[in-house]
Enzyme design. Structure first.
Site, PDB file in Angstrom:
ATOM      1  N   ARG A  95       0.644  -1.240   0.009  1.00  0.00           N
ATOM      2  CA  ARG A  95      -0.119   0.036  -0.128  1.00  0.00           C
ATOM      3  C   ARG A  95       1.019   1.295   0.100  1.00  0.00           C
ATOM      4  O   ARG A  95       0.655   2.343   0.718  1.00  0.00           O
ATOM      5  CB  ARG A  95      -1.009   0.156   1.357  1.00  0.00           C
ATOM      6  CG  ARG A  95      -2.134  -1.119   1.093  1.00  0.00           C
ATOM      7  CD  ARG A  95      -3.120  -0.736   2.208  1.00  0.00           C
ATOM      8  NE  ARG A  95      -3.819  -2.169   2.683  1.00  0.00           N
ATOM      9  CZ  ARG A  95      -3.974  -2.354   3.779  1.00  0.00           C
ATOM     10  NH1 ARG A  95      -3.223  -1.793   4.696  1.00  0.00           N
ATOM     11  NH2 ARG A  95      -4.643  -3.382   4.289  1.00  0.00           N
TER      12      ARG A  95
ATOM     13  N   ARG B 294      -3.535   6.227   0.595  1.00  0.00           N
ATOM     14  CA  ARG B 294      -4.007   7.124   1.454  1.00  0.00           C
ATOM     15  C   ARG B 294      -3.020   8.034   2.307  1.00  0.00           C
ATOM     16  O   ARG B 294      -3.250   9.164   2.742  1.00  0.00           O
ATOM     17  CB  ARG B 294      -5.343   6.928   2.215  1.00  0.00           C
ATOM     18  CG  ARG B 294      -6.552   6.690   1.451  1.00  0.00           C
ATOM     19  CD  ARG B 294      -7.625   6.142   2.438  1.00  0.00           C
ATOM     20  NE  ARG B 294      -7.353   4.786   2.801  1.00  0.00           N
ATOM     21  CZ  ARG B 294      -8.250   4.142   3.698  1.00  0.00           C
ATOM     22  NH1 ARG B 294      -9.214   5.092   3.910  1.00  0.00           N
ATOM     23  NH2 ARG B 294      -8.084   3.026   3.954  1.00  0.00           N
TER      24      ARG B 294
ATOM     25  N   ARG C 166      -8.017  10.651  -5.440  1.00  0.00           N
ATOM     26  CA  ARG C 166      -8.904   9.765  -4.868  1.00  0.00           C
ATOM     27  C   ARG C 166     -10.211  10.618  -4.483  1.00  0.00           C
ATOM     28  O   ARG C 166     -11.304  10.079  -4.586  1.00  0.00           O
ATOM     29  CB  ARG C 166      -8.388   9.215  -3.560  1.00  0.00           C
ATOM     30  CG  ARG C 166      -9.580   8.256  -2.858  1.00  0.00           C
ATOM     31  CD  ARG C 166      -9.739   6.862  -3.675  1.00  0.00           C
ATOM     32  NE  ARG C 166     -10.544   5.945  -2.815  1.00  0.00           N
ATOM     33  CZ  ARG C 166     -11.807   6.126  -3.115  1.00  0.00           C
ATOM     34  NH1 ARG C 166     -12.351   6.979  -3.982  1.00  0.00           N
ATOM     35  NH2 ARG C 166     -12.695   4.933  -2.512  1.00  0.00           N
TER      36      ARG C 166
ATOM     37  N   ASP D   6      -6.726  -3.793  -7.472  1.00  0.00           N
ATOM     38  CA  ASP D   6      -7.419  -4.028  -6.155  1.00  0.00           C
ATOM     39  C   ASP D   6      -7.425  -5.673  -6.210  1.00  0.00           C
ATOM     40  O   ASP D   6      -7.430  -6.197  -7.504  1.00  0.00           O
ATOM     41  CB  ASP D   6      -8.918  -3.758  -6.250  1.00  0.00           C
ATOM     42  CG  ASP D   6      -9.539  -4.062  -4.871  1.00  0.00           C
ATOM     43  OD1 ASP D   6     -10.296  -5.217  -4.888  1.00  0.00           O
ATOM     44  OD2 ASP D   6      -9.679  -3.192  -3.822  1.00  0.00           O
TER      45      ASP D   6
ATOM     46  N   TYR E 138     -13.179 -13.828   0.905  1.00  0.00           N
ATOM     47  CA  TYR E 138     -14.011 -12.636   0.277  1.00  0.00           C
ATOM     48  C   TYR E 138     -15.480 -13.233  -0.182  1.00  0.00           C
ATOM     49  O   TYR E 138     -16.355 -12.723  -0.044  1.00  0.00           O
ATOM     50  CB  TYR E 138     -13.301 -11.754  -0.438  1.00  0.00           C
ATOM     51  CG  TYR E 138     -12.274 -10.763   0.012  1.00  0.00           C
ATOM     52  CD1 TYR E 138     -12.951  -9.788   0.773  1.00  0.00           C
ATOM     53  CD2 TYR E 138     -11.159 -10.873   0.026  1.00  0.00           C
ATOM     54  CE1 TYR E 138     -12.019  -8.690   1.224  1.00  0.00           C
ATOM     55  CE2 TYR E 138     -10.379 -10.281   0.729  1.00  0.00           C
ATOM     56  CZ  TYR E 138     -10.627  -9.086   1.403  1.00  0.00           C
ATOM     57  OH  TYR E 138      -9.674  -7.831   2.010  1.00  0.00           O
TER      58      TYR E 138
END
Length: 340
Positions: free
Chosen positions: A23, A27, A36, A72, A147
């Site tokens: 990552r 962010r 974003r 993703d 998931y």
């Protein structure tokens, strides 16, 4: 090209310990947050121009030794006929989870060139511009299955384990399908230009050692066997795997990523010299002042003791509130501390 990352993957001598972060494009970067604000995450991933820009940002901002695909983990599931949406505050949501054995038959075979051309185009664009190696990635069969069955994230993976125990034949069929599909996806990434691959089994630590060995390991081995022909190094990453690290490593990765719950020297000893080790600073350390993360990073380096095949990384992904200057400072600290 600066190749110290690839040399470390192959356990060859390097001029200093390579650094990259899971990552690292996220962010924690003001530049990323500005993008974003205008685009949804899935829209960014599916736009090669934006995805290339985001993938390259950490190279300029942090001076890391590798780029990793901005995508993703669940994007391939969409291409297999499973709609995925991102819910604010919840993360990925699958509205039609796999809950019955017959649901497994609804998954389509994955054709990466036809269904995921935007991912492959992003790889080609980044390779044209990056001066460090490019890492492609995919999810491991168990993590993707969790998931699919949970319908999103989970704290206890009760639905996943329940399906595994009640429907063993359907479980095996599901994980075999995911293993073959992810192998095809990763092979396509290498053909597009990826120079290393990371397989994320982020939730493997939810399993007992015996369940991992009997119900998951054969399928992860199947995935790694399906990409062996690519001749690029593989990193196998999981969290909470210290209790069965040797079994986890037996899946076939050239480098094993470990989290902060095990000292890296102990992990290296248990893995042996035939595999590299990646990690393993606690991501939360970077939320503290520099003296905190420097001391903990120094401890990781001391324990690694110049071992060939050590790649410095966090024990999981960068936390969103991490100051960018701390990440940049950490890269500099590792490089300066390990210069040969």
């Amino acid at each position: 090209m600066k190749d110290r990352f690839l040399r470390a993957c192959w356990r060859e001598p390097v001029d200093r310990t390579p650094v990259w972060f899971m990552r690292q494009a996220g962010r924690s970067s003001p530049s990323y947050r500005a993008i974003r604000e205008k685009h949804g995450i899935l829209d960014m991933v599916k736009n090669p121009e934006i995805a290339t820009q985001v993938t390259l940002q950490p190279l300029r901002e942090l001076d890391v030794d590798a780029a990793i695909l901005f995508a993703d983990l669940l994007i391939p599931l969409e291409a297999m006929g499973v709609p995925v949406r991102m819910a604010a505050g919840e993360g990925p949501v699958i509205d039609r989870p796999v809950r019955r054995p017959e649901d497994v038959n609804l998954l389509k075979p994955l054709d990466p060139e036809r269904e995921l051309p935007f991912v492959l185009e992003t790889i080609r664009r980044v390779r044209e511009k990056a001066d460090v190696p490019f890492i492609g990635f995919a999810g491991a069969p168990f993590t993707l299955a969790s998931y699919l069955i949970e319908g999103g994230g989970s704290k206890d993976y009760a639905a996943t384990k329940g399906f595994m125990y009640r429907h063993p034949a359907a479980w095996d069929a599901l994980l075999a399908h995911l293993a073959d599909s992810m192998a095809a996806y990763l092979r396509a990434q290498v053909e597009a230009g990826a120079q290393a691959l990371q397989v994320f089994d982020s939730w493997a630590g939810a399993l007992s050692p015996s369940d991992y060995a009997t119900r998951v390991l054969p399928h992860t081995r199947r995935l790694f066997a399906g990409i062996r022909e690519t001749d690029v190094p593989f990193i196998h990453f999981g969290t909470g795997t210290a209790g069965f690290l040797e079994t986890f490593a037996a899946a076939g990765g050239d480098v094993v990523g470990v989290d902060w719950r095990i000292p890296i020297d102990e992990a290296a000893r248990r893995l042996g010299l035939e595999r590299g080790v990646q990690g393993n600073l606690d991501p939360a350390a970077l939320l503290g002042p520099p003296e905190v993360w420097r001391a903990q990073a120094n401890d990781v380096l001391r324990r690694a003791d110049g071992r060939e095949g050590h790649i410095f990384n966090l024990g999981h992904g960068v936390l969103p509130d991490t100051p960018l200057e701390h990440l940049r400072g950490l890269v500099t600290f590792v490089h300066e501390s390990t210069g040969r």
